[in-house]
Design a protein around this motif. Structure first.
Motif: not given
Ligand SMILES: O=C(O)[C@H](O)[C@@H](O)[C@H](O)[C@H](O)COP(=O)(O)O
Length: 248
Positions: A129-151
């Motif tokens: 799915l990522l390849q279809q939407l965002c291209g070959d490896f590495p697929p390029v997403l527009d925005v990524v929101l990430l959390g941060l674990g306490d570890d």
């Protein structure tokens, strides 16, 4: 797997909100602005969102933003390998927050297909799915929101597991907090045009300090592996509790 070397040149911009509520408002605004900018230039935007507890308030506010949500592909940075209606499903959490009502309910959610027979099949399908939407490896997403674990983990790249070291594919298996998981890999997260971390609460003080430390080892803090290849700075939105240990 490529050995993980300590140290990084990633630039971070830390923005500290006065409260958790203000943090949710600022994060929703920042994400809406990023999506708006993408859609001003392209037909569709592809974003990947974090799971967990912290972003829920943000997603409720983001879903109220008047964006052309039908042009936004919403993916998950990671997913627990549970049925879609399981209380620990990140996709369920997104359906109950970002997509609970209009206009956010018009977004195109692409859940990890946890109905498939195995996490391996789920990861392979998500990579397709990522390849279809965002291209070959590495697929390029527009925005990524990430959390941060306490570890120091982000997505499902947990310290002491193999997932952080996977560099040759876009999606990998993971395990964390007692659940099998499917996660975007460090190369995929790093290829995004815009990376935003959302960090809240006193429990994240040490993890945030380590994330900002250029000498911190990604082995101990896998969130350090998210190093944008586009040289753009990583935006960290935190509340005062989480940023308490950060020297001004
Ligand atoms: O599926 C998950 O658990 C998340 O994607 C995970 O990476 C999360 O962002 C952190 O664990 C922080 O979680 P909290 O926001 O609940 O502290």
């Amino acid at each position: 797997m490529t050995p993980i070397t300590p140290g990084s040149t990633t630039r971070y911009r830390l923005v500290v909100a006065e409260s958790a509520g203000e943090l949710a408002r600022q994060t929703a605004q920042a994400l809406a602005s990023e999506i708006d900018q993408v859609l001003a230039q392209r037909d569709r935007a592809q974003i990947a969102l974090a799971g967990g507890e912290t972003p829920k308030a943000t997603y409720r506010l983001l879903g109220q933003q008047h964006l052309p949500w039908d042009r936004v592909d919403v993916l998950l940075g990671d997913e627990r390998w549970v049925p879609s209606e399981d209380p620990s499903s990140n996709a369920r959490m997104l359906r109950e927050t970002l997509m609970a009502e209009l206009p956010g309910s018009k977004a195109c959610l692409h859940p990890v297909p946890t109905q498939l027979a195995s996490p391996e099949q789920g990861a392979a399908a998500y990579a397709d799915l990522l390849q279809q939407l965002c291209g070959d490896f590495p697929p390029v997403l527009d925005v990524v929101l990430l959390g941060l674990g306490d570890d120091g983990h982000t997505a499902s790249l947990f310290p002491g597991t193999t997932a952080p070291g996977v560099r040759d594919r876009s999606v990998t298996l993971g395990e964390g907090k007692g659940l099998p998981r499917v996660s975007l890999t460090a190369p995929t997260l790093s290829a995004a045009r815009r990376v935003v971390f959302l960090v809240s609460g006193a429990g994240k003080v040490q993890a945030l300090q380590r994330l900002l430390d250029p000498e911190e080892s990604p082995l101990r803090t896998p969130a350090k592996l998210v190093q944008p290849t586009t040289e753009t700075e990583v935006l960290i939105l935190a509340d005062q509790e989480a940023a308490a240990g950060v020297s001004p």
